[in-house]
Design a protein around this motif. Structure first.
Motif, PDB file in Angstrom:
ATOM      1  N   GLU A 120      11.393   5.316   3.880  1.00 47.20           N
ATOM      2  CA  GLU A 120      10.506   4.217   4.249  1.00 47.20           C
ATOM      3  C   GLU A 120       9.576   3.877   3.083  1.00 47.20           C
ATOM      4  O   GLU A 120       8.360   3.719   3.255  1.00 47.20           O
ATOM      5  N   ASP A 121      10.191   3.821   1.877  1.00 43.89           N
ATOM      6  CA  ASP A 121       9.496   3.446   0.634  1.00 43.89           C
ATOM      7  C   ASP A 121       8.401   4.416   0.218  1.00 43.89           C
ATOM      8  O   ASP A 121       7.567   4.093  -0.629  1.00 43.89           O
ATOM      9  N   LYS A 122       8.425   5.628   0.783  1.00 41.36           N
ATOM     10  CA  LYS A 122       7.469   6.651   0.363  1.00 41.36           C
ATOM     11  C   LYS A 122       8.214   7.737  -0.406  1.00 41.36           C
ATOM     12  O   LYS A 122       9.225   8.246   0.079  1.00 41.36           O
ATOM     13  N   PRO A 123       7.736   8.109  -1.601  1.00 41.56           N
ATOM     14  CA  PRO A 123       8.444   9.115  -2.404  1.00 41.56           C
ATOM     15  C   PRO A 123       8.123  10.531  -1.936  1.00 41.56           C
ATOM     16  O   PRO A 123       6.995  10.840  -1.544  1.00 41.56           O
ATOM     17  N   HIS A 124       9.133  11.389  -1.985  1.00 42.91           N
ATOM     18  CA  HIS A 124       8.979  12.807  -1.647  1.00 42.91           C
ATOM     19  C   HIS A 124       9.804  13.618  -2.643  1.00 42.91           C
ATOM     20  O   HIS A 124      10.988  13.320  -2.859  1.00 42.91           O
TER      21      HIS A 124
END
Length: 467
Positions: A120-124
């Motif tokens: 969801e367009d969040k980097p991890h």
């Protein structure tokens, strides 16, 4: 005196004092039951640990690493083998050679890398590891929400519970150690992850060894290596409650890909950088290879063969030497404590036979008067002691087996209430049954030494005058 006559006379004498002899036999049974129950617990725990390791794919696995790896410096193999610079490279040719060794089921590269995954367009950031199809039998994937990979090349991914919770920004509730996997699966299964990674691209070149930071290209003795940024879309198909790589410590992964898919991506590996000055081919170079052996009993021969090829090896058998020593010491102490009750029962045997001597002095005198030797009298009392030992041993084994199963049943009821899978903590192998009965018989014979010797020393004249 013939053995059948001796046995008949011993059984007749035991029947004359049924209550006293029965109580003595029960004492032996309790002692044997205690011994069997204690040793069964130790054996069951050892078998449980072995089953867990086998099911996790560790007990039959050998980890092969190159001696060029600086992390292996100082190991015994390094000191005894060739110098690291002269050692073989762990590449695809070496992997195929190892895979064709006798008793080897498969040999697959350990592909793992730290990379960015976007949800969801969040980097991890996380460690990613590749799994072969055989990993499906790992107990970490049994009963997990979702499923295992549909194929070795499917663009699918399995998440470890901790990483799944990170994606959903979930933290454990106060007083709870971990997030429930059942609450993580519905919002994640079937969703997409975007994995960004560095791809290693090899191309021919005739230039000498150079490095160009501008385009990420290195030329080594006729081979050029370019590092290109790539993206791969992955579908989440499973959430693992258990950690498949719990034995790896700080290097364990939290995201898992199919092995063939990971190989096709040609992700830049740390081993590629370490070996860049040693190889001029476009063959992949591995940091380690996992070798699955057909049976745990073949692990050591396979290790020895791979070491002769010039590589370092490590298996769970090496790591569990201290664990096996622990279980041996545990079994020893459990056996000692279990034998205490049998030692107490042996005192009851001595007491019973001494009382029998006092009650049967006249009978012993008559036996000696009609020709019975001191050895015949001793054998009679030994036969009575041995009979009580065998009967007590048989009943004790049955009682110990029943105790173990009752406790195992109660433990599994508790585990079921805690939503945990059932386990088998007790084991009564055939050799333990034979050992327990034989040990009870031996203890009974030792206990009968003093009463038998005392009965044999009786003066027949004085015994006949005894009222």
């Amino acid at each position: 005196m013939k053995i059948p006559d001796l046995a008949e006379l011993a059984l007749r004498n035991l029947r004359e004092s049924v209550l006293r002899n029965s109580l003595t036999t029960i004492g032996i049974s309790v002692g044997v039951a205690s011994l069997v129950a204690m040793l069964s617990l130790g054996i069951g725990l050892q078998q449980l640990a072995s089953r867990r390791l086998v099911k996790a794919g560790l007990f039959d696995t050998v980890l092969v690493t190159s001696r060029r790896d600086v992390r292996n410096m100082g190991r015994e193999e390094e000191r005894n083998g060739p110098a690291p610079g002269e050692s073989r490279i762990l590449d695809e040719t070496s992997r195929l050679e190892i895979e064709h060794l006798p008793n080897v089921s498969e040999a697959y590269p350990d592909i793992r890398f730290i990379t960015e995954l976007r949800y969801e367009d969040k980097p991890h950031m996380s460690m990613v590891s590749a799994l072969p199809a055989s990993a499906k039998s790992n107990d970490a994937f049994e009963g997990m929400p979702g499923r295992f990979f549909s194929s070795d090349t499917a663009p699918e991914v399995i998440l470890q519970k901790a990483f799944a919770a990170e994606l959903l920004s979930k933290t454990p509730k106060p007083g709870v150690d971990d997030v429930d996997v059942a609450s993580l699966a519905p919002p994640l299964l079937g969703r997409k992850l975007i994995m960004r990674y560095a791809q290693r691209v090899a191309s021919s070149s005739n230039s000498s060894t150079t490095a160009s930071p501008a385009n990420g290209q290195s030329t080594v003795a006729g081979a050029a290596y370019s590092v290109v940024s790539r993206e791969q879309e992955l579908t989440i198909v499973g959430i693992s409650d258990l950690d498949p790589e719990s034995m790896r410590g700080p290097t364990r992964a939290r995201v898992f890909l199919p092995l063939k898919l990971a190989e096709s991506l040609h992700v830049m590996q740390p081993a590629d950088l370490r070996e860049i000055s040693h190889t001029a081919t476009d063959q992949p170079v591995y940091s380690s290879i996992s070798v699955r052996v057909s049976s745990p009993k073949h692990v050591q021969p396979v290790e020895d063969t791979v070491k002769k090829m010039g590589f370092n090896t490590f298996s769970i058998l090496d790591a569990t030497r201290s664990l096996r020593q622990f279980f041996e010491v545990l079994d020893l102490f459990l056996g000692i404590f279990g034998s205490l009750a049998l030692a107490v029962a042996s005192i009851g045997i001595v007491n019973t036979l001494v009382m029998a001597i006092l009650e049967r002095r006249r009978e012993i005198g008559i036996m000696k008067a009609i020709g019975a030797s001191d050895g015949d009298v001793k054998n009679l009392f030994f036969a009575e002691a041995g009979a009580m030992g065998i009967m007590g041993g048989i009943v004790g084994v049955a009682l110990g087996w029943a105790i173990g199963h009752v406790i195992n049943l109660g433990t599994n009821i508790y585990l079921k209430r805690q939503s945990l899978p059932p386990e088998h903590f007790w084991a009564v192998p055939w050799w333990l049954v034979a050992f327990a009965i034989g040990f009870a018989f031996l203890v009974s014979l030792v206990s009968g030494l003093y009463p038998a010797a005392r009965a044999a020393r009786l003066d027949p004249v004085q015994a006949l005058r005894y009222e």
